[in-house]
Design a protein around this motif. Sequence first.
Motif, PDB file in Angstrom:
ATOM      1  N   LEU A 229       9.049   0.806   1.538  1.00  0.00           N
ATOM      2  CA  LEU A 229       9.241   1.335   2.887  1.00  0.00           C
ATOM      3  C   LEU A 229       9.014   2.847   2.939  1.00  0.00           C
ATOM      4  CD1 LEU A 229      12.408  -0.666   4.036  1.00  0.00           C
ATOM      5  CD2 LEU A 229      10.018  -1.095   4.608  1.00  0.00           C
ATOM      6  N   ALA A 230       8.559   3.412   1.838  1.00  0.00           N
ATOM      7  CA  ALA A 230       8.374   4.868   1.758  1.00  0.00           C
ATOM      8  C   ALA A 230       7.237   5.335   2.661  1.00  0.00           C
ATOM      9  CB  ALA A 230       8.091   5.280   0.316  1.00  0.00           C
TER      10      ALA A 230
ATOM     11  N   LEU B  69       5.964  11.501  14.739  1.00  0.00           N
ATOM     12  CA  LEU B  69       7.300  10.924  14.846  1.00  0.00           C
ATOM     13  C   LEU B  69       7.430   9.768  13.861  1.00  0.00           C
ATOM     14  CD1 LEU B  69       7.711  10.828  18.728  1.00  0.00           C
ATOM     15  CD2 LEU B  69       8.729  12.450  17.124  1.00  0.00           C
ATOM     16  N   TYR B  70       8.571   9.706  13.200  1.00  0.00           N
ATOM     17  CA  TYR B  70       8.850   8.618  12.266  1.00  0.00           C
ATOM     18  C   TYR B  70      10.007   7.809  12.835  1.00  0.00           C
ATOM     19  CZ  TYR B  70       6.066  11.465   9.120  1.00  0.00           C
ATOM     20  OH  TYR B  70       5.048  12.187   8.573  1.00  0.00           O
ATOM     21  N   SER B  71       9.960   6.498  12.641  1.00  0.00           N
ATOM     22  CA  SER B  71      11.042   5.672  13.145  1.00  0.00           C
ATOM     23  C   SER B  71      12.350   6.080  12.464  1.00  0.00           C
ATOM     24  CB  SER B  71      10.748   4.188  12.948  1.00  0.00           C
ATOM     25  OG  SER B  71      10.103   3.954  11.740  1.00  0.00           O
ATOM     26  N   HIS B  72      13.420   6.084  13.241  1.00  0.00           N
ATOM     27  CA  HIS B  72      14.698   6.577  12.727  1.00  0.00           C
ATOM     28  C   HIS B  72      15.496   5.507  11.988  1.00  0.00           C
ATOM     29  CE1 HIS B  72      15.867   4.707  16.499  1.00  0.00           C
ATOM     30  NE2 HIS B  72      17.086   4.632  16.019  1.00  0.00           N
ATOM     31  N   GLN B  73      15.143   4.234  12.176  1.00  0.00           N
ATOM     32  CA  GLN B  73      15.900   3.187  11.487  1.00  0.00           C
ATOM     33  C   GLN B  73      14.922   2.225  10.831  1.00  0.00           C
ATOM     34  OE1 GLN B  73      18.691   1.213  13.954  1.00  0.00           O
ATOM     35  NE2 GLN B  73      19.549   0.028  12.303  1.00  0.00           N
ATOM     36  N   VAL B  74      14.892   2.240   9.513  1.00  0.00           N
ATOM     37  CA  VAL B  74      13.924   1.448   8.769  1.00  0.00           C
ATOM     38  C   VAL B  74      14.589   0.616   7.694  1.00  0.00           C
ATOM     39  CG1 VAL B  74      11.839   1.542   7.355  1.00  0.00           C
ATOM     40  CG2 VAL B  74      12.209   3.271   9.110  1.00  0.00           C
ATOM     41  N   ALA B  75      15.521   1.195   7.011  1.00  0.00           N
ATOM     42  CA  ALA B  75      16.060   0.647   5.764  1.00  0.00           C
ATOM     43  C   ALA B  75      16.880  -0.618   5.972  1.00  0.00           C
ATOM     44  CB  ALA B  75      16.918   1.707   5.096  1.00  0.00           C
ATOM     45  N   THR B  76      17.210  -1.235   4.855  1.00  0.00           N
ATOM     46  CA  THR B  76      18.128  -2.372   4.839  1.00  0.00           C
ATOM     47  C   THR B  76      19.476  -1.904   5.370  1.00  0.00           C
ATOM     48  OG1 THR B  76      17.015  -3.036   2.806  1.00  0.00           O
ATOM     49  CG2 THR B  76      19.099  -4.127   3.317  1.00  0.00           C
ATOM     50  N   ARG B  77      20.070  -2.678   6.227  1.00  0.00           N
ATOM     51  CA  ARG B  77      21.393  -2.296   6.763  1.00  0.00           C
ATOM     52  C   ARG B  77      22.462  -2.441   5.694  1.00  0.00           C
ATOM     53  NH1 ARG B  77      21.953  -1.745  12.259  1.00  0.00           N
ATOM     54  NH2 ARG B  77      20.144  -2.366  13.438  1.00  0.00           N
TER      55      ARG B  77
ATOM     56  N   LEU C 252       0.834  -1.213   0.000  1.00  0.00           N
ATOM     57  CA  LEU C 252       0.000   0.000   0.000  1.00  0.00           C
ATOM     58  C   LEU C 252       0.863   1.254   0.000  1.00  0.00           C
ATOM     59  CD1 LEU C 252      -2.833  -0.986   2.510  1.00  0.00           C
ATOM     60  CD2 LEU C 252      -3.056  -0.614   0.045  1.00  0.00           C
ATOM     61  N   ARG C 253       1.928   1.235   0.803  1.00  0.00           N
ATOM     62  CA  ARG C 253       2.838   2.390   0.852  1.00  0.00           C
ATOM     63  C   ARG C 253       3.485   2.636  -0.500  1.00  0.00           C
ATOM     64  NH1 ARG C 253       5.712   0.585   6.048  1.00  0.00           N
ATOM     65  NH2 ARG C 253       4.220   1.221   7.601  1.00  0.00           N
ATOM     66  N   GLU C 254       3.912   1.543  -1.145  1.00  0.00           N
ATOM     67  CA  GLU C 254       4.557   1.681  -2.451  1.00  0.00           C
ATOM     68  C   GLU C 254       3.593   2.285  -3.461  1.00  0.00           C
ATOM     69  OE1 GLU C 254       7.397  -0.757  -5.526  1.00  0.00           O
ATOM     70  OE2 GLU C 254       6.238  -1.929  -4.089  1.00  0.00           O
TER      71      GLU C 254
ATOM     72  N   MET D  28       9.324  10.191   1.744  1.00  0.00           N
ATOM     73  CA  MET D  28      10.603   9.699   2.262  1.00  0.00           C
ATOM     74  C   MET D  28      10.762   8.276   1.751  1.00  0.00           C
ATOM     75  SD  MET D  28      10.925  10.708   6.276  1.00  0.00           S
ATOM     76  CE  MET D  28       9.266  10.206   6.763  1.00  0.00           C
ATOM     77  N   HIS D  29      11.810   7.980   1.023  1.00  0.00           N
ATOM     78  CA  HIS D  29      12.005   6.641   0.458  1.00  0.00           C
ATOM     79  C   HIS D  29      12.346   5.628   1.548  1.00  0.00           C
ATOM     80  CE1 HIS D  29      13.832   3.286  -1.697  1.00  0.00           C
ATOM     81  NE2 HIS D  29      13.159   3.693  -2.761  1.00  0.00           N
ATOM     82  N   ARG D  30      13.309   5.910   2.369  1.00  0.00           N
ATOM     83  CA  ARG D  30      13.736   5.136   3.537  1.00  0.00           C
ATOM     84  C   ARG D  30      14.393   3.799   3.221  1.00  0.00           C
ATOM     85  NH1 ARG D  30       9.455   5.238   8.227  1.00  0.00           N
ATOM     86  NH2 ARG D  30       8.670   3.463   7.075  1.00  0.00           N
TER      87      ARG D  30
END
Length: 167
Positions: free
Chosen positions: A148-149, A159-167, A49-51, A124-126
């Motif tokens: 993950l956008a 507030l948005y989570s600060h760590q989302v993306a692939t490491r 849905l986000r995508e 925000m792509h994230r």
Amino acid sequence: MEQYSILGRIGEGAHGIVFKAKQVETGETVALKKVALRKLEDGIPNQALREIKAVQEIEDNQHVVKLKDVFPHGTGFVLVFEYMLSDLSEVIRNSDRPLTESQVKGYMMMLLKGVAFCHENSIMHRDLKPANLLISSTGHLKIADFGLARVFSTQGGRLYSHQVATR
């Protein structure tokens, strides 16, 4: 699905399998991302849905992969994207020698223009990483995979989570 002829499998993500296909009527080559739903009652996954929402929020831009269509298929749905030849990780991995300074500058410029465009449109792509940066046959870079956008607002204290993306 009958309006497309599958030409081969491109890859697989967390929520779907991506195929190279040809639109039967026009002959246009596209990428089909098939998203299967495990249980219909669970609904469409948040990432899908986000995508869809993020890419639909962005009007046509030369630095963001274009979503051409979305339609139901079986117990899931299919996202139809413009076809891109490869991604940046594949370009780097399959190169005999490191990218030239001018190639790096060119890719970086296209990436920054794409990110600026997304941010101007409150997206925000994230999850920016070489595998999510698609490269056309002419060397043009476009941002893809908005799973993950987030659409963000400058108003309010959300507030948005600060760590989302692939490491």
